[in-house]
Design a protein around this motif. Structure first.
Motif, PDB file in Angstrom:
ATOM      1  N   HIS A  52       0.849  -1.189   0.000  1.00 37.38           N
ATOM      2  CA  HIS A  52       0.000   0.000   0.000  1.00 37.38           C
ATOM      3  C   HIS A  52       0.888   1.243   0.000  1.00 37.38           C
ATOM      4  O   HIS A  52       2.126   1.139  -0.101  1.00 37.38           O
ATOM      5  CB  HIS A  52      -0.938  -0.015   1.211  1.00 37.38           C
ATOM      6  N   GLY A  54       1.901   3.075   2.228  1.00 33.24           N
ATOM      7  CA  GLY A  54       2.888   3.097   3.303  1.00 33.24           C
ATOM      8  C   GLY A  54       4.253   2.594   2.854  1.00 33.24           C
ATOM      9  O   GLY A  54       5.280   2.928   3.447  1.00 33.24           O
ATOM     10  N   GLY A 220      -1.564   4.825   9.926  1.00 38.84           N
ATOM     11  CA  GLY A 220      -2.426   4.729   8.755  1.00 38.84           C
ATOM     12  C   GLY A 220      -3.490   5.814   8.772  1.00 38.84           C
ATOM     13  O   GLY A 220      -3.449   6.744   9.582  1.00 38.84           O
ATOM     14  N   LYS A 225      -1.658   1.827  13.217  1.00 39.42           N
ATOM     15  CA  LYS A 225      -0.678   1.310  12.255  1.00 39.42           C
ATOM     16  C   LYS A 225      -1.332   1.018  10.903  1.00 39.42           C
ATOM     17  O   LYS A 225      -2.427   0.474  10.833  1.00 39.42           O
ATOM     18  CB  LYS A 225      -0.055   0.022  12.811  1.00 39.42           C
ATOM     19  N   MET A 226      -0.635   1.416   9.827  1.00 32.29           N
ATOM     20  CA  MET A 226      -1.120   1.116   8.485  1.00 32.29           C
ATOM     21  C   MET A 226      -0.993  -0.380   8.250  1.00 32.29           C
ATOM     22  O   MET A 226       0.064  -0.964   8.477  1.00 32.29           O
ATOM     23  CB  MET A 226      -0.302   1.890   7.443  1.00 32.29           C
ATOM     24  N   SER A 227      -2.077  -1.021   7.818  1.00 32.40           N
ATOM     25  CA  SER A 227      -2.086  -2.476   7.713  1.00 32.40           C
ATOM     26  C   SER A 227      -2.736  -2.931   6.420  1.00 32.40           C
ATOM     27  O   SER A 227      -3.781  -2.401   6.022  1.00 32.40           O
ATOM     28  CB  SER A 227      -2.852  -3.074   8.905  1.00 32.40           C
ATOM     29  N   SER A 228      -2.136  -3.958   5.798  1.00 29.04           N
ATOM     30  CA  SER A 228      -2.717  -4.520   4.578  1.00 29.04           C
ATOM     31  C   SER A 228      -4.066  -5.171   4.844  1.00 29.04           C
ATOM     32  O   SER A 228      -4.904  -5.281   3.963  1.00 29.04           O
ATOM     33  CB  SER A 228      -1.764  -5.566   3.975  1.00 29.04           C
ATOM     34  N   SER A 233      -7.459   1.564   6.771  1.00 24.86           N
ATOM     35  CA  SER A 233      -6.243   2.187   7.291  1.00 24.86           C
ATOM     36  C   SER A 233      -5.264   2.572   6.199  1.00 24.86           C
ATOM     37  O   SER A 233      -4.299   3.280   6.465  1.00 24.86           O
ATOM     38  CB  SER A 233      -5.547   1.238   8.280  1.00 24.86           C
ATOM     39  N   LYS A 234      -5.491   2.099   4.978  1.00 22.68           N
ATOM     40  CA  LYS A 234      -4.462   2.300   3.949  1.00 22.68           C
ATOM     41  C   LYS A 234      -5.081   2.523   2.577  1.00 22.68           C
ATOM     42  O   LYS A 234      -6.228   2.159   2.310  1.00 22.68           O
ATOM     43  CB  LYS A 234      -3.498   1.095   3.924  1.00 22.68           C
ATOM     44  N   GLY A 262      -1.753  10.226  10.289  1.00 18.34           N
ATOM     45  CA  GLY A 262      -1.155   9.528   9.160  1.00 18.34           C
ATOM     46  C   GLY A 262      -0.826  10.441   7.997  1.00 18.34           C
ATOM     47  O   GLY A 262       0.152  10.219   7.278  1.00 18.34           O
TER      48      GLY A 262
END
Length: 531
Positions: A52, A54, A220, A225-228, A233-234, A262
């Motif tokens: 992503h 990130g 994110g 936290k940015m997460s797949s 979040s992304k 973010g």
């Protein structure tokens, strides 16, 4: 770039290498090396969920490393992806490696990083060699279970009864430093325990201790936290401009709040370092103060803290820059070959158009919203008259005036009396199938392990009722197929990514199964396939 690198002093290279890092282990050894030669660095990524935006954070540092004259290796850690609680099923591994390689290269091109200065390596290119395998065995004779589990605590999916594969993971990452012949490993600060593990154990095998660079973990869009695995979040690298706008509009960006923001973090770690003119421009109407140009991140952050810059204006500016970065990637992935790679990796299947229809092919996404998952109540249960291993159940699925017959292979594995009157989760749009002469009209979803053999039906949240829809978070808006056609193998392609988590929550690719009342769980089985 080469002339610029040659004119830089070792101290200037050091500053560029360290820019925006949160921590450096072994920094005292770095300058002496730079005074003699350029350093060798590697960054690895396990080929699991879709990369992503990130990922632009480490990519911006790769750009810094190259400007500082470093020799950079990018490792596509396919074997690591499988070892981490099988986040990437073995049969999808090579397809996801291909996707990662193309998307990462496309990202680098979009920010002007020359690919000819980089070395790309797949983990299985060398991790299955005789020498590497022998070192894994040597390392396993030195490392305690405690140290292995501690090293992977922030990276490897944690469960009460970890698989041996997850305990091997930190050792393999440590050995990569030696087999890639680098001076430095670069990664997120969440990898710190693996880095200190490597510093401790590599010398025991006669290999030198390496240095370690750590990026901060960038929040994110939701502030965490940015997460797949969290769609909200992304921003995916292939999201359309409309999707980017929609996600940025929903992003957490409280006026004056510079913590866990973010958007500000993305400006600091990506947009400012990669800016060709050193500027970040915010365009706005004259009545709202007119355009503003920032040449330092600290000035942007301070303007936001003082509420001189509205969240809507920051979002609009980030949207412009982000789309500028994503557009070349979107164009790359319009190529039929790359569409095909994406389809196989995450996974999408192409089917022929119906007879008499258009000659072109239509694309059908293999996504969990195509499954008709519902809460059902088992009103009757008995042994199948012609099979000792099967139960025959009558199930209320909220269909007015009727129940369905369901055949389950639970005899000898789950008490018949515990099924009577209990709620379960049922897959309702499989093609009905005869099992020993009796047609099964749905499937009871269970967590299952082979050794020791154990099966547990999934539990809907308390207060659920027959007919309540069950969905994967992030896929609640889709419409289930009327019937899953056996030839398309929709369920078979989705099933490998259905697992229980370390806390017994039912998940698909890390996103929980839900009803309107909460998450679906099972009684005790953790990190287990759901079938």
């Amino acid at each position: 770039m080469e002339n610029q690198t040659n004119s830089m002093s070792p101290e200037e290279k050091l500053d560029l290498l360290k820019r925006n890092l949160q921590e450096v282990l072994g920094e005292d050894r770095l300058l002496p090396v730079l005074k003699e030669r350029d350093v060798k660095i590697y960054w690895g990524t396990a080929t699991t969920g879709k990369p992503h935006v990130g990922y632009f954070v480490p990519m911006s540092k790769v750009a810094d490393f190259l400007r500082a004259g470093a020799e950079v290796t990018i490792l596509f850690a396919d074997l690591h992806a499988y070892l981490d609680n099988m986040k990437a099923p073995w049969e999808l591994l090579q397809e996801r490696v291909k996707y990662y390689e193309h998307i990462i290269k496309s990202m680098l091109r979009s920010i002007g990083v020359p690919l000819d200065k980089l070395k790309f390596v797949r983990g299985t290119d060398y991790q299955l060699s005789k020498e590497y395998t022998l070192d894994v065995y040597k390392l396993s004779s030195l490392v305690t279970e405690h140290d292995a589990k501690k090293a992977g605590a922030e990276v490897v999916k944690q469960v009460d009864h970890p698989l041996l594969s997850g305990l091997l993971y930190p050792g393999l990452q440590a050995l990569d430093e030696e087999y890639l012949k680098v001076d430095i490993q670069f990664g997120g600060v969440d990898q710190r325990k693996i880095f200190t593990f490597a510093e401790k154990y590599l010398p025991h095998l006669g290999y030198k201790k390496r240095m370690h660079f750590m990026n901060p973990m960038v929040p994110g869009l939701t502030g965490s936290k940015m997460s797949s695995s969290d769609p909200d979040s992304k921003i995916d690298l292939l999201d359309s401009p409309a999707q980017v706008k929609k996600k940025l509009k929903k992003a957490f960006c409280e006026p004056g709040n510079i913590e866990d923001n973010g958007l500000l973090s993305f400006c600091k770690f990506v947009l400012f370092p990669l800016s060709t003119d050193g500027e970040f421009k915010v365009e706005r109407a004259e009545e709202f103060g007119g355009n503003r140009i920032f040449t330092k991140f600290e000035d942007l952050q301070e303007a936001f803290r003082k509420e001189e810059l509205h969240p809507g204006d920051l979002k609009a500016a980030v949207e412009v820059y982000l789309n500028r970065m994503l557009e070349p990637i979107r164009k790359d992935f319009e190529a039929p070959e790359l569409k095909k790679i994406t389809a196989k990796a995450y996974p999408v299947v192409k089917t022929k158009a119906p007879k008499g229809g258009a000659a072109s092919q239509q694309t059908e996404e293999i996504i969990p919203s195509r499954l008709d998952l519902r809460v059902g109540r088992i009103t009757e249960v008995c042994k199948h008259p012609d099979a000792d291993s099967l139960y025959m159940e009558k199930v209320d699925l909220g269909e007015e005036g009727s129940t369905r017959t369901v055949i389950s292979g639970l005899a000898g594995l789950y008490p018949m009396e515990d099924l009577k009157d209990r709620l379960g989760v049922f897959l309702c749009n499989l093609k009905p199938q005869k099992m020993r002469g009796i047609e099964s009209q749905a499937m009871l979803m269970c967590a299952s392990v082979d050794d020791p053999r154990a099966v547990e039906p999934l539990d809907p949240p308390e207060g659920s009722a027959p007919g309540d829809r069950v969905f994967v978070e992030g896929y609640e808006k889709g419409t289930p197929d009327e019937e899953l056609k056996p030839k398309k193998k929709v369920w078979e392609k989705l099933q490998p990514d259905f697992l229980t988590s370390g806390s017994s929550v039912a998940e698909w690719q890390g996103s929980p199964l839900m009803t309107k009342l909460g998450t679906v769980t099972c009684k005790s089985l953790k990190s287990s396939p759901i079938k």
